[in-house]
Structures are given as C-alpha cells and as structure tokens.
Motif scaffolding. Structure first.
Motif, PDB file in Angstrom:
ATOM      1  N   ALA A 103       0.833  -1.209   0.000  1.00  0.00           N
ATOM      2  CA  ALA A 103       0.000   0.000   0.000  1.00  0.00           C
ATOM      3  C   ALA A 103       0.864   1.255   0.000  1.00  0.00           C
ATOM      4  N   ILE A 104       1.956   1.231   0.761  1.00  0.00           N
ATOM      5  CA  ILE A 104       2.849   2.389   0.796  1.00  0.00           C
ATOM      6  C   ILE A 104       3.496   2.605  -0.562  1.00  0.00           C
ATOM      7  N   SER A 105       3.943   1.516  -1.199  1.00  0.00           N
ATOM      8  CA  SER A 105       4.574   1.667  -2.513  1.00  0.00           C
ATOM      9  C   SER A 105       3.569   2.149  -3.553  1.00  0.00           C
ATOM     10  N   LEU A 106       2.328   1.681  -3.465  1.00  0.00           N
ATOM     11  CA  LEU A 106       1.299   2.161  -4.396  1.00  0.00           C
ATOM     12  C   LEU A 106       0.981   3.630  -4.146  1.00  0.00           C
ATOM     13  N   ASP A 107       0.959   4.043  -2.881  1.00  0.00           N
ATOM     14  CA  ASP A 107       0.744   5.458  -2.555  1.00  0.00           C
ATOM     15  C   ASP A 107       1.876   6.319  -3.112  1.00  0.00           C
ATOM     16  N   THR A 108       3.106   5.826  -2.980  1.00  0.00           N
ATOM     17  CA  THR A 108       4.255   6.571  -3.513  1.00  0.00           C
ATOM     18  C   THR A 108       4.158   6.715  -5.022  1.00  0.00           C
ATOM     19  N   TYR A 109       3.797   5.631  -5.685  1.00  0.00           N
ATOM     20  CA  TYR A 109       3.651   5.664  -7.145  1.00  0.00           C
ATOM     21  C   TYR A 109       2.531   6.630  -7.552  1.00  0.00           C
ATOM     22  N   ARG A 110       1.406   6.565  -6.836  1.00  0.00           N
ATOM     23  CA  ARG A 110       0.290   7.462  -7.140  1.00  0.00           C
ATOM     24  C   ARG A 110       0.684   8.925  -6.906  1.00  0.00           C
ATOM     25  N   ASN A 111       1.440   9.201  -5.842  1.00  0.00           N
ATOM     26  CA  ASN A 111       1.890  10.566  -5.586  1.00  0.00           C
ATOM     27  C   ASN A 111       2.818  11.068  -6.680  1.00  0.00           C
ATOM     28  N   ARG A 112       3.675  10.179  -7.198  1.00  0.00           N
ATOM     29  CA  ARG A 112       4.531  10.578  -8.322  1.00  0.00           C
ATOM     30  C   ARG A 112       3.697  10.945  -9.541  1.00  0.00           C
ATOM     31  N   MET A 113       2.673  10.149  -9.792  1.00  0.00           N
ATOM     32  CA  MET A 113       1.804  10.432 -10.948  1.00  0.00           C
ATOM     33  C   MET A 113       1.072  11.759 -10.756  1.00  0.00           C
ATOM     34  N   ILE A 114       0.599  12.026  -9.554  1.00  0.00           N
ATOM     35  CA  ILE A 114      -0.096  13.289  -9.276  1.00  0.00           C
ATOM     36  C   ILE A 114       0.858  14.464  -9.442  1.00  0.00           C
ATOM     37  N   ARG A 115       2.094  14.315  -8.937  1.00  0.00           N
ATOM     38  CA  ARG A 115       3.081  15.382  -9.079  1.00  0.00           C
ATOM     39  C   ARG A 115       3.389  15.646 -10.557  1.00  0.00           C
ATOM     40  N   MET A 116       3.525  14.573 -11.349  1.00  0.00           N
ATOM     41  CA  MET A 116       3.777  14.723 -12.788  1.00  0.00           C
ATOM     42  C   MET A 116       2.589  15.424 -13.444  1.00  0.00           C
ATOM     43  N   ASN A 117       1.384  15.075 -13.038  1.00  0.00           N
ATOM     44  CA  ASN A 117       0.181  15.708 -13.592  1.00  0.00           C
ATOM     45  C   ASN A 117       0.153  17.201 -13.262  1.00  0.00           C
ATOM     46  N   VAL A 118       0.556  17.569 -12.051  1.00  0.00           N
ATOM     47  CA  VAL A 118       0.600  18.984 -11.660  1.00  0.00           C
ATOM     48  C   VAL A 118       1.616  19.733 -12.518  1.00  0.00           C
ATOM     49  N   HIS A 119       2.793  19.142 -12.721  1.00  0.00           N
ATOM     50  CA  HIS A 119       3.813  19.797 -13.555  1.00  0.00           C
ATOM     51  C   HIS A 119       3.338  19.976 -14.991  1.00  0.00           C
ATOM     52  N   ILE A 120       2.699  18.968 -15.511  1.00  0.00           N
ATOM     53  CA  ILE A 120       2.175  19.068 -16.879  1.00  0.00           C
ATOM     54  C   ILE A 120       1.079  20.124 -16.955  1.00  0.00           C
ATOM     55  N   SER A 121       0.238  20.192 -15.923  1.00  0.00           N
ATOM     56  CA  SER A 121      -0.830  21.203 -15.915  1.00  0.00           C
ATOM     57  C   SER A 121      -0.249  22.614 -15.853  1.00  0.00           C
ATOM     58  N   ILE A 122       0.793  22.808 -15.048  1.00  0.00           N
ATOM     59  CA  ILE A 122       1.435  24.129 -14.972  1.00  0.00           C
ATOM     60  C   ILE A 122       2.041  24.493 -16.319  1.00  0.00           C
ATOM     61  N   ALA A 123       2.720  23.533 -16.953  1.00  0.00           N
ATOM     62  CA  ALA A 123       3.310  23.795 -18.275  1.00  0.00           C
ATOM     63  C   ALA A 123       2.225  24.109 -19.297  1.00  0.00           C
ATOM     64  N   THR A 124       1.109  23.421 -19.215  1.00  0.00           N
ATOM     65  CA  THR A 124      -0.005  23.669 -20.139  1.00  0.00           C
ATOM     66  C   THR A 124      -0.581  25.061 -19.929  1.00  0.00           C
ATOM     67  N   MET A 125      -0.697  25.481 -18.674  1.00  0.00           N
ATOM     68  CA  MET A 125      -1.212  26.834 -18.391  1.00  0.00           C
ATOM     69  C   MET A 125      -0.260  27.897 -18.945  1.00  0.00           C
ATOM     70  N   CYS A 126       1.040  27.709 -18.736  1.00  0.00           N
ATOM     71  CA  CYS A 126       2.013  28.672 -19.264  1.00  0.00           C
ATOM     72  C   CYS A 126       1.945  28.736 -20.781  1.00  0.00           C
ATOM     73  N   LEU A 127       1.880  27.577 -21.396  1.00  0.00           N
ATOM     74  CA  LEU A 127       1.783  27.537 -22.855  1.00  0.00           C
ATOM     75  C   LEU A 127       0.479  28.161 -23.323  1.00  0.00           C
TER      76      LEU A 127
END
Length: 158
Positions: A103-127
């Motif tokens: 469960a901890i490893s799945l939470d870590t993986y999910r948090n990485r995906m959420i962080r990547m999604n936030v970065h992509i969203s910020i880049a999309t807003m700037c663009l």
C-alpha cells in the motif's frame, strides 16, 4: 518502477491471507475439541479402544486410572496445536506487514503520478497564456499596436 512489482505480489497475498485465516479457524476448532476431551475423564476412557475391548471380553470395567496415557497424549497434541496457532499468527502479521508495504509503494507511485500531472498542468497553463497573447496579436484586427515599434518584442518576451 515500484507499482508493477507491488501489483504482482498483491494477487498472491490475498489467497495466502484467506488460507491462513481458514487454517487458523480449523486449528482453533481442533484445540477446542481437545480441550473438551481433556475436561472429561469418561471421554478419555472411551478413547482406549483396546482396553475397552479386553475389558468387555472379561466382563470387567476399565480401570479409571488408565486415562492418564490418553491425557498425556492429548495434552501433547494440544501443545503442538498451540504452537501451530502461534506460527499462524506470526505468518498473518507478516502478510499484514507485506500488505502495508504494498500500500505504501502504491501510494508513492500514485503521488509521483499526481506530481507529474501537476507539472504538466502548470506547463499547459504557461503555454496557454503564451498562445493566448500570440493569438491576440495574430488576429487580423486593427488595434493600434501593430505600428508600435516595441509591441512585437513585448508580446514575444511575455
């Protein structure tokens, strides 16, 4: 990545946990049965089949003191089953620990995906903001800035 390993182990853990719980119930039932036998001297005498057959052939009652052999044997079985029950409890704790680690490893993986999604969203807003400014200046409308000497530089520099 962590998630594929965690997912492959997860489908093995659930049946193992179910099997341990079923085995625990069976061992607990056997312990209750042994305790019930140990509480009754008559039942222990009833387990002495050879002595009962010999006593019935001679028309004699079974000596009540003979149940000590059966009692020792049943107490040994009870002790062994208690040890098995302790091992089952230990294994169940290990399975629970493994589930928590998964469960901890799945939470870590999910948090990485959420962080990547936030970065992509910020880049999309700037663009999107840059594209909006470029689209505004790219329209074929007259607004007075097309003749200004620094307007293009301001629009590109942002």
């Amino acid at each position: 990545l962590i998630a594929p390993d965690a997912g492959s182990g997860l489908h093995k853990i659930v049946p193992l946990k179910d099997s341990l719980q079923q085995f625990e119930m069976e061992v607990s039932g056997a312990i209750k049965c042994l305790v019930g036998l140990l509480e009754s001297d008559e039942d222990m005498l009833g387990l002495l089949l050879t002595e009962a057959h010999a006593a019935s052939a001679n028309d004699e009652p079974i000596d009540p003191e003979l149940h000590a052999v059966v009692e020792l044997l049943l107490e040994d079985y009870n002790r062994q089953l208690e040890q098995i029950l302790q091992e089952i409890t230990y294994l169940q704790r290990r399975v629970q620990t493994k589930q928590e680690l998964v469960a901890i490893s799945l939470d870590t993986y999910r948090n990485r995906m959420i962080r990547m999604n936030v970065h992509i969203s910020i880049a999309t807003m700037c663009l999107g903001i840059c594209t909006t400014a470029a689209g505004y200046y790219g329209m074929n409308l007259t607004h007075g800035l097309e003749d200004h000497p620094l307007a293009f530089g301001y629009a590109v520099a942002g």
